[in-house]
Design an enzyme around this catalytic site. Structure first.
Site, PDB file in Angstrom:
ATOM      1  N   ARG A   1      12.082  31.025 -29.450  1.00  0.00           N
ATOM      2  CA  ARG A   1      11.541  31.724 -28.396  1.00  0.00           C
ATOM      3  C   ARG A   1      10.427  32.604 -29.098  1.00  0.00           C
ATOM      4  NH1 ARG A   1      14.710  34.768 -23.544  1.00  0.00           N
ATOM      5  NH2 ARG A   1      12.835  35.031 -22.397  1.00  0.00           N
ATOM      6  N   CYS A   2       9.333  31.783 -29.734  1.00  0.00           N
ATOM      7  CA  CYS A   2       8.263  32.440 -30.718  1.00  0.00           C
ATOM      8  C   CYS A   2       7.279  31.456 -30.853  1.00  0.00           C
ATOM      9  CB  CYS A   2       9.050  33.067 -31.877  1.00  0.00           C
ATOM     10  SG  CYS A   2       8.438  32.316 -33.343  1.00  0.00           S
TER      11      CYS A   2
END
Ligand code: CDP
Length: 795
Positions: free
Chosen positions: A375-376
């Protein structure tokens, strides 16, 4: 021709366009149990695959005896590297061009590595068979920890690489070493801190799985798989297997969370596909939870040193960082090929800093490969953690308010487009506005007073206030600089408006729960004046969808969202010609009105026609100057990335007796440019903040000295539950991206990226009057209590 909707002015016009809180179309099937995930797929004659995994982290395989397994009733085949070698499938390239064993040929390099595969008529029989495969191992000394891996006498893990005599994986640097060193020599104040961004696992609720389905009749291989990037996976499957790409179909059905974990290709996918090809029957492989945590792509594992040089009054002059990265047994990080340290370059954050310098060394260890973008955007999380933690360290050193230090150093709105000291081009930002809003929402001054009161009264519970004013970089490409396995990182959307006035939109990205079936429909509804209910969004099937690079790193909105807008505008252009024909006017005299969604004759709003009527005209009365039909496709190569940002403020209570941390207040102000669906954005923020809390407080994949994974299941790898999650207060500002067709930036990963430093800053802040400058994540009660004790604050 039309700059897109303006910030906050767009309201969807009641048709479910930009800015409307349209309920998620996909939820109907999810909440009624009608989702269709890989494990839901059943095919006639389908076989099941179970993988035999190594109990050792480092061992040479001396022999594999399949005979007992093959005697189990229902076991159809046992595959080892030897069998795959016959088909040239024993190894596969990683996304970083390393070579990883599909099944171990010679030497095991991490615990739980794939050694053999048992194919049977059902899953339980496959498991029984797997337990009967006898593998003789010659156990070798394991290498755990990047620092140990780089010691001179460390056993060499990658002796499969010709001439390799150590565990060094790669070096990387960015910025100006000399100018930065000079700034540090001349600075009034310098601060330095070591911090570990611990190994995490994205831990999607659905584990990884695949159903390989080779059809000898059509000579076509279909693989249903948990893929965040089906098209590039098809290309890689074609390259590895030698099967022509048009003879492969990848279908990614409903995906139960990805978070970067479903970007790499795993041995299980290849084995299921290869077994199906060999046995000419469908073969299903679905991981168990512990297999997912122990063998698939981990995230982070960056051991970082941060330094800041500043003036006495808190003006930051230079930042320097040095990273030791643990890459596991293979270089299998999932990021654009040309970025060995991902987008870590962004470690100067939201601040106008003259000079910066960063170095990184990565090592191979006897642990699972990874370094995926959980999630990045490819190491942005680590970069944001570094700079946001260091600003707090500086503020404490100078005895200044951390919010003030930030304010003093922010890049100012008029400085955009802004080129950072490491050469990255920020599109737009208004950092102070977001911080001010967060400070107000958090009642910052009140909590500062309360904090002081508790210190003075020697209260049992200390108060800490943490701030993080992060900036991000999301939306890879541009294709020139970003590629995966050589394929440029553009994305795509295709729109087909049907004769009765509704439309099918197909995109190259792949939702895993983010709500694309709703938000992409909203973009098209906005741009064509259609009703959102008249639009169906499809994705995840390489046979029908346009090629795209998939969903990760919050790239869907910046790239495929742009493609959807541009494709809509192409449709709109053709619609004008049809409108002119229907309204008996010249094409140049036709205007489109965003508010009403109607096409009308210039100066005569009454002579108007809707997209539905135009659709009919396109098939039933098309102008002779145009082809019939109403369709468009766009492959969008973004000129730049987008830079969403935000300010998070976290207030915690720290119990001096137990080290327990409780959240008192959690404020998140985000700016993702123009907003498509505020409700979905809020959901994204809530989910990401929960993951940020997991990161800061609970999660860590740990190993013992023998290389056993000690944090490899949900008993030991602790995910946050609703019990650990406080109420979140969310707010937003809107600073559109100047180069994005609808002014939008990505948002999905902002909360996961932005929140861990805010949380750690808060806990440190509760103890900084005792001289504490850092607490390592995960901040379990015992870790916190030790710090309290070190500061003389424990009870
Ligand atoms: O690539 P991914 O979908 O994970 O991330 P994203 O592009 O940040 O989008 C996450 C979700 O938020 C999608 O449903 C987007 O359409 C939505 N979103 C939005 O409504 N407005 C924005 N400005 C950005 C994203």
């Amino acid at each position: 021709e039309d700059g897109g909707p303006q910030p906050e002015k767009h309201c969807g016009h009641g048709r479910g366009g930009m800015g409307e809180e349209v309920k998620r179309k996909e939820d109907q099937r999810f909440i009624t149990g009608r989702g269709n995930y890989v494990d839901d797929i059943k095919k006639p004659g389908m076989l099941h695959c179970e993988i035999v995994r190594s109990p050792h982290a480092h061992a040479r395989i001396e022999n594999i005896d399949k005979s007992r397994a093959l005697k189990v009733d229902g076991v159809v085949a046992v595959l080892t590297a030897e069998d795959l070698l016959e088909h040239d499938l024993a190894t596969m390239p990683t996304l970083m061009d390393d070579t990883q064993d599909v099944l171990v040929n010679d030497k095991v390099k991490f615990q739980s590595q794939e050694v053999a595969a048992v194919i049977a008529t059902d899953r339980y029989t496959a498991k029984d068979g797997a337990q009967k495969v006898v593998v003789d191992y010659d156990v070798l000394d394991p290498v755990i920890g990047a620092d140990k891996a780089l010691e001179d006498d460390a056993p060499v893990i990658r002796d499969d690489i010709e001439g390799k005599e150590d565990n060094h994986c790669l070096d990387w640097e960015t910025g100006d070493e000399e100018a930065t060193a000079k700034a540090f020599e001349e600075a009034d104040v310098t601060v330095k801190e070591d911090m570990l961004y611990q190994r995490l696992h994205p831990a999607p609720i659905e584990t990884c799985g695949a159903v390989g389905d080779y059809d000898p009749g059509k000579d076509k291989l279909t693989v249903h798989m948990t893929s965040q990037a089906p098209h590039i996976h098809r290309t890689l499957f074609a390259q590895v297997s030698g099967i022509p790409e048009h003879k492969i179909r990848i279908v990614s059905p409903d995906v139960g969370g990805g978070f970067g974990n479903k970007v790499p290709i795993y041995p299980g996918y290849v084995v299921a596909a290869a077994a199906s090809y060999v046995l000419e029957e469908p073969v299903k492989w679905v991981e168990e939870r512990s297999e997912n945590i122990q063998s698939t792509g981990f995230a982070r594992d960056y051991d970082m040193t941060g330094e800041i040089a500043a003036t006495e009054d808190g003006e930051i002059q230079a930042v320097r960082t040095d990273v030791l990265a643990d890459h596991g047994a293979f270089n299998a990080v999932a990021q654009p090929s040309k970025f060995p340290a991902g987008f870590f370059n962004i470690f100067t954050g939201s601040y106008d800093i003259d000079t910066a310098y960063g170095t990184l060394t990565a090592a191979y260890t006897n642990t699972a490969p990874g370094g995926v973008a959980y999630r990045c955007s490819f190491r942005v999380t680590e970069a944001v953690y570094l700079i946001e933690r260091m600003v707090k360290v500086l503020a404490d050193e100078l005895d200044m308010d951390p919010a003030e230090v930030r304010r003093k150093n922010f890049i100012q709105p008029e400085q955009f487009p802004y080129e950072s000291a490491t050469g990255w081009n920020y599109d737009s930002g208004d950092y102070e506005k977001a911080l001010d809003k967060a400070l107000e929402m958090a009642d910052y001054d009140h909590y500062r007073e309360e904090q002081q009161r508790r210190i003075e009264e020697d209260a049992d519970k200390l108060l800490g206030i943490g701030v993080s004013s992060f900036t991000e970089v999301v939306g890879a490409g541009p294709g020139q600089s970003c590629d995966i396995a050589g394929v440029e990182m553009f994305d795509s959307a295709e729109i087909r408006v049907h004769p009765t006035g509704n439309a099918t939109v197909r995109v190259g990205v792949q939702t895993q729960g983010q709500g694309h079936e709703t938000t992409f429909a909203q973009i098209v509804a906005e741009e064509l004046g259609m009703d959102v209910d008249d639009i169906t969004v499809e994705h995840g099937d390489t046979d029908t969808d346009p090629y795209g690079l998939g969903t990760y790193g919050s790239r869907s909105t910046p790239v495929a969202g742009a493609a959807a807008a541009v494709a809509s505008r192409k449709v709109r252009e053709k619609a004008k010609a049809i409108a002119a024909n229907e309204l008996e006017a010249a094409e140049e005299d036709i205007d489109w009105d965003r508010e009403s969604g109607q096409f009308h004759v210039t100066g005569a709003p009454d002579r108007s026609i809707s997209i539905t009527e135009i659709a009919a005209g396109a098939y039933m009365n098309h102008p002779k100057s145009e082809e019939p039909g109403l369709e468009a496709i766009n492959y969008y190569d973004p000129p730049e990335m987008t830079y969403p940002f935000g300010s998070y403020i976290v207030v915690v209570e720290v119990d001096r007796e137990t080290g327990e941390v409780e959240f008192e207040k959690f404020v998140a102000v985000d700016d993702c440019g123009n907003r498509i669906n505020p409700m979905i954005i809020e959901g994204q923020i809530h989910g990401g903040l929960a993951q940020g809390i997991g990161t800061a407080m609970l999660e860590h994949v740990t190993f013992d000295d023998n290389g056993n994974v000690t944090g490899g299941d949900f008993m030991n790898y602790l995910l946050p539950t609703s019990m650990e999650i406080p109420e979140f207060e969310t707010g937003h500002t809107v600073t559109p991206s100047p180069h994005h067709p609808i002014g939008a930036k990505g948002v999905g990963e902002s909360p996961t990226v932005g929140s861990p430093p805010a949380i750690v800053n808060a806990v440190v802040d509760a103890m900084s009057h005792g001289g504490i400058s850092h607490v390592e994540m995960p901040m379990t009660p015992d870790t916190v209590w030790e710090k309290l004790d070190e500061a003389g604050l424990s009870m």
